[in-house]
Design a protein around this motif. Structure first.
Motif, short mmCIF file in Angstrom:
data_model
loop_
_atom_site.label_atom_id
_atom_site.label_comp_id
_atom_site.label_asym_id
_atom_site.label_seq_id
_atom_site.Cartn_x
_atom_site.Cartn_y
_atom_site.Cartn_z
N HIS A 34 0.84 -1.20 0.00
CA HIS A 34 0.00 0.00 0.00
C HIS A 34 0.88 1.25 0.00
O HIS A 34 1.85 1.34 0.74
CB HIS A 34 -0.92 0.01 1.21
N PHE A 35 0.49 2.22 -0.82
CA PHE A 35 1.17 3.50 -0.95
C PHE A 35 0.18 4.57 -0.51
O PHE A 35 -0.81 4.83 -1.18
CB PHE A 35 1.57 3.70 -2.42
N LYS A 36 0.41 5.17 0.66
CA LYS A 36 -0.53 6.13 1.25
C LYS A 36 0.01 7.55 1.08
O LYS A 36 1.12 7.85 1.48
CB LYS A 36 -0.74 5.82 2.72
N THR A 37 -0.81 8.42 0.50
CA THR A 37 -0.44 9.82 0.28
C THR A 37 -1.08 10.69 1.36
O THR A 37 -1.89 10.23 2.15
CB THR A 37 -0.92 10.30 -1.09
N ASN A 38 -0.76 11.98 1.32
CA ASN A 38 -1.43 12.94 2.19
C ASN A 38 -2.51 13.71 1.43
O ASN A 38 -2.95 14.77 1.89
CB ASN A 38 -0.42 13.90 2.84
N TYR A 107 -8.19 3.68 -2.98
CA TYR A 107 -9.24 3.87 -1.98
C TYR A 107 -8.84 4.98 -1.03
O TYR A 107 -7.68 5.40 -0.99
CB TYR A 107 -9.51 2.57 -1.22
N PHE A 108 -9.82 5.46 -0.25
CA PHE A 108 -9.52 6.40 0.83
C PHE A 108 -9.26 5.58 2.09
O PHE A 108 -10.06 4.72 2.45
CB PHE A 108 -10.68 7.37 1.07
N SER A 109 -8.15 5.85 2.76
CA SER A 109 -7.83 5.14 4.01
C SER A 109 -8.82 5.53 5.10
O SER A 109 -9.63 6.45 4.91
CB SER A 109 -6.41 5.49 4.45
N SER A 110 -8.76 4.87 6.23
CA SER A 110 -9.69 5.16 7.33
C SER A 110 -9.57 6.60 7.83
O SER A 110 -10.53 7.16 8.34
CB SER A 110 -9.48 4.18 8.48
N ASP A 111 -8.39 7.22 7.64
CA ASP A 111 -8.24 8.62 8.03
C ASP A 111 -8.41 9.58 6.84
O ASP A 111 -8.08 10.76 6.93
CB ASP A 111 -6.90 8.86 8.74
N GLY A 112 -8.96 9.09 5.73
CA GLY A 112 -9.35 9.94 4.61
C GLY A 112 -8.26 10.34 3.65
O GLY A 112 -8.34 11.39 3.02
N CYS A 113 -7.23 9.52 3.47
CA CYS A 113 -6.14 9.83 2.54
C CYS A 113 -6.18 8.89 1.34
O CYS A 113 -6.51 7.71 1.47
CB CYS A 113 -4.79 9.69 3.24
N VAL A 114 -5.82 9.42 0.16
CA VAL A 114 -5.75 8.59 -1.04
C VAL A 114 -4.66 7.53 -0.83
O VAL A 114 -3.53 7.85 -0.48
CB VAL A 114 -5.41 9.42 -2.28
N THR A 115 -5.04 6.27 -1.02
CA THR A 115 -4.12 5.15 -0.86
C THR A 115 -4.23 4.27 -2.10
O THR A 115 -5.32 4.04 -2.62
CB THR A 115 -4.45 4.34 0.40
N GLY A 140 -4.33 21.03 -7.17
CA GLY A 140 -3.27 20.23 -6.58
C GLY A 140 -1.88 20.76 -6.80
O GLY A 140 -0.95 20.32 -6.14
N SER A 141 -1.69 21.70 -7.71
CA SER A 141 -0.33 22.15 -8.01
C SER A 141 0.31 22.87 -6.83
O SER A 141 1.53 22.98 -6.78
CB SER A 141 -0.31 23.04 -9.25
N THR A 142 -0.45 23.32 -5.87
CA THR A 142 0.12 23.97 -4.69
C THR A 142 0.16 23.03 -3.48
O THR A 142 0.62 23.41 -2.41
CB THR A 142 -0.68 25.23 -4.31
N HIS A 143 -0.30 21.79 -3.66
CA HIS A 143 -0.31 20.81 -2.58
C HIS A 143 1.11 20.31 -2.31
O HIS A 143 1.83 19.96 -3.22
CB HIS A 143 -1.22 19.64 -2.96
N GLN A 144 1.52 20.26 -1.04
CA GLN A 144 2.84 19.73 -0.66
C GLN A 144 2.69 18.21 -0.43
O GLN A 144 2.26 17.79 0.63
CB GLN A 144 3.35 20.42 0.59
N LEU A 145 3.05 17.44 -1.41
CA LEU A 145 2.81 15.99 -1.40
C LEU A 145 3.81 15.24 -0.54
O LEU A 145 5.02 15.49 -0.60
CB LEU A 145 2.87 15.46 -2.83
N THR A 146 3.30 14.31 0.26
CA THR A 146 4.12 13.35 0.98
C THR A 146 3.44 11.99 0.87
O THR A 146 2.24 11.92 0.57
CB THR A 146 4.30 13.71 2.48
N ALA A 147 4.20 10.93 1.14
CA ALA A 147 3.62 9.59 1.05
C ALA A 147 4.45 8.61 1.86
O ALA A 147 5.62 8.85 2.14
CB ALA A 147 3.56 9.13 -0.41
N THR A 148 3.81 7.51 2.25
CA THR A 148 4.49 6.43 2.96
C THR A 148 4.08 5.11 2.33
O THR A 148 3.03 4.99 1.72
CB THR A 148 4.12 6.42 4.45
#
Length: 149
Positions: A34-38, A107-115, A140-148
């Motif tokens: 699973h790849f979870k984004t913010n 899908y959206f994770s249980s805490d509402g993040c795109v996964t 989205g172009s101003t969104h500071q993206l992170t992922a785990t």
């Protein structure tokens, strides 16, 4: 030439090789990674991810493209038929170009993040890097993206 009375391009942000999948432990029998984004539910962020690498568990390369949007009115990913769009509308939002990954779901994770979930018979020593494009008229172009992973 053709005159087009609207802007043809807009600001975008490209994250080249911003995240890498970690090596799975020896003897790991994982069939999903699973790849979870913010990117949050209803954030209006539109995205495109390209996953590239190699899955030694399958002895195959990995090349997967995933696109989507966390729209204001949607609480599901890749289920546009539910919201009245034509059947099959989402059939090409996740494309596996090689056999290193057999299937991809979003899908959206249980805490509402795109996964994004990758499915395969084996993920032993997978090595995958991710490039992301956050585009489309500042969705989205101003969104500071992170992922785990």
């Amino acid at each position: 030439y053709m005159y087009l009375p609207f802007q043809l391009s807009s600001q975008c942000k490209v994250y080249r090789d911003f995240s890498f999948c970690t090596t799975r432990p020896r003897g790991d029998t994982t069939t999903e990674v699973h790849f979870k984004t913010n990117i949050r539910l209803r954030s209006e962020v539109k995205y495109r991810f390209h996953f590239e690498g190699f899955n030694w568990g399958m002895n195959q390369p990995v090349s997967v493209v995933v696109v989507g949007a966390a729209g204001l009115q949607w609480d599901r990913l890749n289920d546009m038929e539910y919201f009245g769009w034509p059947d099959g509308w989402d059939s090409k939002t996740s494309v596996c170009y090689c056999k290193g990954v057999e299937r991809v779901t979003q899908y959206f994770s249980s805490d509402g993040c795109v996964t994004i979930a990758f499915h395969s018979r084996a993920f032993l020593n997978i090595g995958v890097g991710v490039t992301a494009w956050l585009v489309v008229h500042d969705f989205g172009s101003t969104h500071q993206l992170t992922a785990t992973w």
